[in-house]
Scaffold this motif. Structure first.
Motif, PDB file in Angstrom:
ATOM      1  N   LEU A   1     -11.776   9.061  -4.869  1.00 64.05           N
ATOM      2  CA  LEU A   1     -10.929   8.034  -4.277  1.00 64.05           C
ATOM      3  C   LEU A   1     -10.325   7.207  -5.394  1.00 64.05           C
ATOM      4  CD1 LEU A   1     -10.155   6.649  -1.526  1.00 64.05           C
ATOM      5  CD2 LEU A   1     -12.118   5.167  -1.872  1.00 64.05           C
TER       6      LEU A   1
ATOM      7  N   ALA B   1       0.836  -1.216   0.000  1.00 63.76           N
ATOM      8  CA  ALA B   1       0.000   0.000   0.000  1.00 63.76           C
ATOM      9  C   ALA B   1       0.862   1.253   0.000  1.00 63.76           C
ATOM     10  CB  ALA B   1      -0.932  -0.005   1.202  1.00 63.76           C
ATOM     11  N   GLN B   2       0.451   2.195  -0.859  1.00 66.06           N
ATOM     12  CA  GLN B   2       1.171   3.461  -0.957  1.00 66.06           C
ATOM     13  C   GLN B   2       0.256   4.660  -0.777  1.00 66.06           C
ATOM     14  OE1 GLN B   2       3.619   3.659  -4.430  1.00 66.06           O
ATOM     15  NE2 GLN B   2       4.628   1.729  -3.985  1.00 66.06           N
ATOM     16  N   GLY B   3      -0.937   4.429  -0.290  1.00 67.79           N
ATOM     17  CA  GLY B   3      -1.859   5.536  -0.084  1.00 67.79           C
ATOM     18  C   GLY B   3      -3.158   5.043   0.508  1.00 67.79           C
ATOM     19  N   THR B   4      -4.061   5.986   0.732  1.00 70.45           N
ATOM     20  CA  THR B   4      -5.347   5.684   1.352  1.00 70.45           C
ATOM     21  C   THR B   4      -6.121   4.641   0.576  1.00 70.45           C
ATOM     22  OG1 THR B   4      -5.439   7.932   2.205  1.00 70.45           O
ATOM     23  CG2 THR B   4      -7.507   6.714   2.168  1.00 70.45           C
ATOM     24  N   TRP B   5      -6.179   4.806  -0.750  1.00 68.92           N
ATOM     25  CA  TRP B   5      -6.929   3.852  -1.563  1.00 68.92           C
ATOM     26  C   TRP B   5      -6.380   2.442  -1.413  1.00 68.92           C
ATOM     27  CZ3 TRP B   5     -11.018   2.017  -3.441  1.00 68.92           C
ATOM     28  CH2 TRP B   5     -10.968   0.970  -4.364  1.00 68.92           C
ATOM     29  N   ASP B   6      -5.066   2.276  -1.476  1.00 68.01           N
ATOM     30  CA  ASP B   6      -4.459   0.949  -1.372  1.00 68.01           C
ATOM     31  C   ASP B   6      -4.774   0.290  -0.029  1.00 68.01           C
ATOM     32  OD1 ASP B   6      -3.296   1.311  -3.894  1.00 68.01           O
ATOM     33  OD2 ASP B   6      -1.443   2.118  -3.034  1.00 68.01           O
ATOM     34  N   VAL B   7      -4.695   1.066   1.046  1.00 66.51           N
ATOM     35  CA  VAL B   7      -5.011   0.525   2.370  1.00 66.51           C
ATOM     36  C   VAL B   7      -6.481   0.132   2.426  1.00 66.51           C
ATOM     37  CG1 VAL B   7      -5.188   1.082   4.833  1.00 66.51           C
ATOM     38  CG2 VAL B   7      -3.152   1.774   3.530  1.00 66.51           C
ATOM     39  N   TRP B   8      -7.357   1.017   1.977  1.00 65.23           N
ATOM     40  CA  TRP B   8      -8.792   0.729   1.980  1.00 65.23           C
ATOM     41  C   TRP B   8      -9.085  -0.541   1.179  1.00 65.23           C
ATOM     42  CZ3 TRP B   8     -12.983   5.013   1.110  1.00 65.23           C
ATOM     43  CH2 TRP B   8     -14.250   4.498   1.350  1.00 65.23           C
TER      44      TRP B   8
ATOM     45  N   PRO C   1      -6.650   5.397  -7.476  1.00 66.95           N
ATOM     46  CA  PRO C   1      -5.350   5.729  -8.055  1.00 66.95           C
ATOM     47  C   PRO C   1      -5.358   7.044  -8.836  1.00 66.95           C
ATOM     48  CG  PRO C   1      -5.910   3.430  -8.464  1.00 66.95           C
ATOM     49  CD  PRO C   1      -7.118   4.084  -7.847  1.00 66.95           C
TER      50      PRO C   1
ATOM     51  N   GLY D   1      -5.161  10.449  -6.750  1.00 67.61           N
ATOM     52  CA  GLY D   1      -3.890  10.857  -6.158  1.00 67.61           C
ATOM     53  C   GLY D   1      -3.732  10.359  -4.826  1.00 67.61           C
TER      54      GLY D   1
END
Length: 175
Positions: A170, A110-117, A172, A175
């Motif tokens: 939300l 994960a590299q951001g909020t979307w990836d974690v979510w 990729p 951003g």
């Protein structure tokens, strides 16, 4: 955008299947949302696998999407022929085991909020598919709690991220 489209209908079908499991929708009536959502996710998967620009990543996404597709079509079939769902329960075990490493990998990179979510969504779906296994194949009396979890996951892992992806809030591209 295709992920947003698919997730929106994943949200709809999970929400309604949860409500159905809680006894608020008739067995025969739940058939249509499962067929429709299965059809939408099938079309998305086919485009990802065979459309222009298909590559290893899009084929992987198609394979994972088809796990949802087959689940929804199987739910519809079970309601149509009025069987107890044991086969679907065993398929759900297969799927829950399959998506655990997807959740771990998604969270691990994960590299951001979307990836974690999205990683958390995969983890939640693994739990839900396992609950379907316990309910349908093992015949444990967890229908009510499974219905509640299915309804909540429909909102939190399907409808909400799908809507936010479609709106460009939300994901990729956001951003």
């Amino acid at each position: 955008m295709l992920l947003g489209l698919a997730l929106l209908y994943v949200g709809a079908v999970l929400f309604l299947n949860g409500i159905w499991m809680l006894g608020k929708i008739d067995d025969k009536e739940i058939f249509i949302i499962n067929i429709f959502s299965g059809g939408i996710t099938l079309l998305v998967a086919l485009y990802l696998a065979f459309g222009p620009g298909a590559d290893a990543g899009s084929i992987r996404a198609a394979a994972l999407t088809l796990l949802f597709t087959f689940t929804y079509l199987w739910v519809a079939y079970d309601r149509f022929v009025e069987v107890d769902g044991r086969g679907l329960g065993w398929f759900s075990l297969f799927v829950s085991i399959t998506v655990v490493p997807v959740a771990v990998q998604t969270l691990g990179t994960a590299q951001g909020t979307w990836d974690v979510w999205f990683g958390l969504c995969w983890a939640a779906w693994a739990v839900l598919w396992f609950m379907f296994f316990v309910l349908l194949a093992m015949k444990r009396p967890i229908q009510r709690v499974t219905g509640v979890v299915t309804t909540l996951q429909g909102i939190l892992t399907g409808w909400l991220p799908g809507f936010l992806l479609l709106e460009g809030v939300l994901g990729p591209a956001a951003g």
